[in-house]
Design a protein around this motif. Structure first.
Motif, PDB file in Angstrom:
ATOM      1  N   THR A  86       0.727  -1.214  -0.007  1.00  0.00           N
ATOM      2  CA  THR A  86      -0.058   0.057  -0.207  1.00  0.00           C
ATOM      3  C   THR A  86       0.948   1.300   0.003  1.00  0.00           C
ATOM      4  OG1 THR A  86      -0.151  -0.137   2.406  1.00  0.00           O
ATOM      5  CG2 THR A  86      -1.929  -1.318   1.171  1.00  0.00           C
ATOM      6  N   PRO A  89      -2.833   7.595   0.425  1.00  0.00           N
ATOM      7  CA  PRO A  89      -4.160   7.791  -0.046  1.00  0.00           C
ATOM      8  C   PRO A  89      -3.968   8.851  -1.351  1.00  0.00           C
ATOM      9  CG  PRO A  89      -3.958   8.591   1.978  1.00  0.00           C
ATOM     10  CD  PRO A  89      -2.646   8.118   2.126  1.00  0.00           C
ATOM     11  N   GLY A 100     -13.722   5.576   2.244  1.00  0.00           N
ATOM     12  CA  GLY A 100     -12.514   5.301   1.581  1.00  0.00           C
ATOM     13  C   GLY A 100     -11.597   6.346   1.034  1.00  0.00           C
ATOM     14  N   ASP A 103      -8.191   5.978   2.428  1.00  0.00           N
ATOM     15  CA  ASP A 103      -7.613   4.667   2.504  1.00  0.00           C
ATOM     16  C   ASP A 103      -6.203   4.604   1.816  1.00  0.00           C
ATOM     17  OD1 ASP A 103      -9.644   4.015   3.990  1.00  0.00           O
ATOM     18  OD2 ASP A 103     -10.624   2.720   2.061  1.00  0.00           O
ATOM     19  N   PRO A 104      -5.180   4.040   2.225  1.00  0.00           N
ATOM     20  CA  PRO A 104      -4.203   3.599   1.407  1.00  0.00           C
ATOM     21  C   PRO A 104      -4.193   3.193   0.173  1.00  0.00           C
ATOM     22  CG  PRO A 104      -3.560   2.780   3.554  1.00  0.00           C
ATOM     23  CD  PRO A 104      -5.162   3.099   3.425  1.00  0.00           C
TER      24      PRO A 104
END
Length: 361
Positions: A86, A89, A100, A103-104
């Motif tokens: 990952t 973001p 989301g 999120d990464p």
């Protein structure tokens, strides 16, 4: 490659071949710049690469086919894997509170380990950065380069950083040119070192051509002591100058709402921030630069600006300007005598700092 592996591979390729043969041009452009083993004139047009990306995910199919070809082309000398990790973001999400949004991002990287590698002692690593505003690691234009590195005893990690083709429209529109894509590649290197204990963190090199050259430069400027050596071939170096000679279709890739969102005329500072020439003072890593005066993609003036900036900062580095070398932007990625000699110079430079088991001779 064993017969047991080759049979399912060929069967899969036969199944997917009709998709390639009968794909309309506008769909084929979703995937990546045109695949050409040794382009001797014009480089892939970034605007064409953008094509109709919003029209579907045909690039995903093409990518999965190309993934199979890595085992066919390099499976004889390398243990090949494709991994996920990952990254930060998406910085350009408008609604930071959307589900989301923070999120990464899921990233994909290819790993290549020489089959004959002696893992009883520490070994060097090459970070290979693919070219293209919107492209990806590609067997057609990259496999012979990776073969040469692997044969010298280098393990290789190559990340398909955000904005790469092959993962659908969403990933394509996560592009962050000269921004977090640089972090993506750096984190791929860290992922590789954490996964394989026999790799030496003090013998990491980074290599890239064109846009991959820009990411190479931005990596060593941001993390000068994490790399032992770097090579930047025909690197994009000055985005402000570049926007001055590229057509509107190219500039639109950067001013797109999902990317920078503004034209260079409206935010010169942002484009300068993403240009290696602006960060010349940060160089503290052994560096070799190659450029070509007849480069039809990355105009020589860009790299000239970079060379001048590094000299103005009193930096020590190596560079070579090729005068009208055949092949233009791809002059030393072909297999002409000049290209082979140029790459030999690259490998000799890297070997001085990375000490592979089987340096090029």
């Amino acid at each position: 490659m064993s017969l047991a592996i080759r049979r399912p591979l060929l069967t899969t390729l036969r199944l997917f071949a009709p998709l390639l043969l009968f794909t309309p041009l506008t769909v084929a452009q979703d995937a990546a710049p045109p695949r050409s083993a040794a382009p001797a004139s014009a480089a892939p047009a970034p605007a064409a690469a953008a094509g109709g990306q919003a029209g579907g995910n045909s690039d995903v199919i093409l990518k999965r086919i190309d993934d199979l070809l890595w085992y066919q082309k390099l499976g004889d000398i390398a243990e090949i894997d494709k991994d996920e990790y990952t990254g930060p973001p998406n910085e350009h999400v408008k609604n930071k509170k959307a589900p989301g949004a923070a999120d990464p991002i899921l990233l994909h990287c290819y790993t290549f380990i020489p089959k004959n590698l002696d893992r009883s002692h520490k070994q060097p690593l090459i970070v290979f950065v693919h070219q293209g505003v919107h492209a990806s690691l590609d067997t057609t234009i990259d496999a012979h380069l990776l073969r040469e590195l692997i044969q010298q005893g280098y393990s290789v990690v190559a990340t398909d950083y955000r904005g790469s083709t092959g993962y659908g429209t969403g990933f394509y529109q996560n592009i962050d040119y000269g921004g977090r894509e640089v972090d993506d590649v750096y984190l791929g290197m860290k992922f590789m070192l954490e996964r394989y204990s026999f790799l030496d963190p003090k013998r990491v090199g980074i290599v890239g051509w064109s846009h991959g050259g820009l990411i190479t430069l931005m990596n060593i400027f941001a993390h000068p002591h994490d790399y032992a050596a770097a090579y930047a071939g025909v690197p994009v170096s000055d985005l402000v100058a570049r926007m001055g000679y590229e057509p509107d279709t190219y500039r639109e890739l950067y001013s797109a709402p999902y990317h920078l969102g503004e034209d260079v005329h409206d935010d010169i500072a942002e484009y300068r921030k993403r240009s290696p020439v602006t960060h010349a003072k940060e160089l503290d890593t052994p560096l070799l630069i190659h450029t070509n005066t007849n480069d039809e993609d990355v105009n020589y003036l860009e790299v000239e600006h970079l060379i001048q900036a590094l000299k103005a900062e009193g930096k020590k580095f190596d560079y070579k300007v090729y005068e009208n070398a055949p092949g233009g932007h791809y002059f030393n990625r072909m297999d002409t005598p000049l290209a082979l000699q140029s790459r030999k110079e690259v490998y000799e430079f890297l070997a001085k700092y990375l000490h592979p088991d089987h340096p090029a001779s």
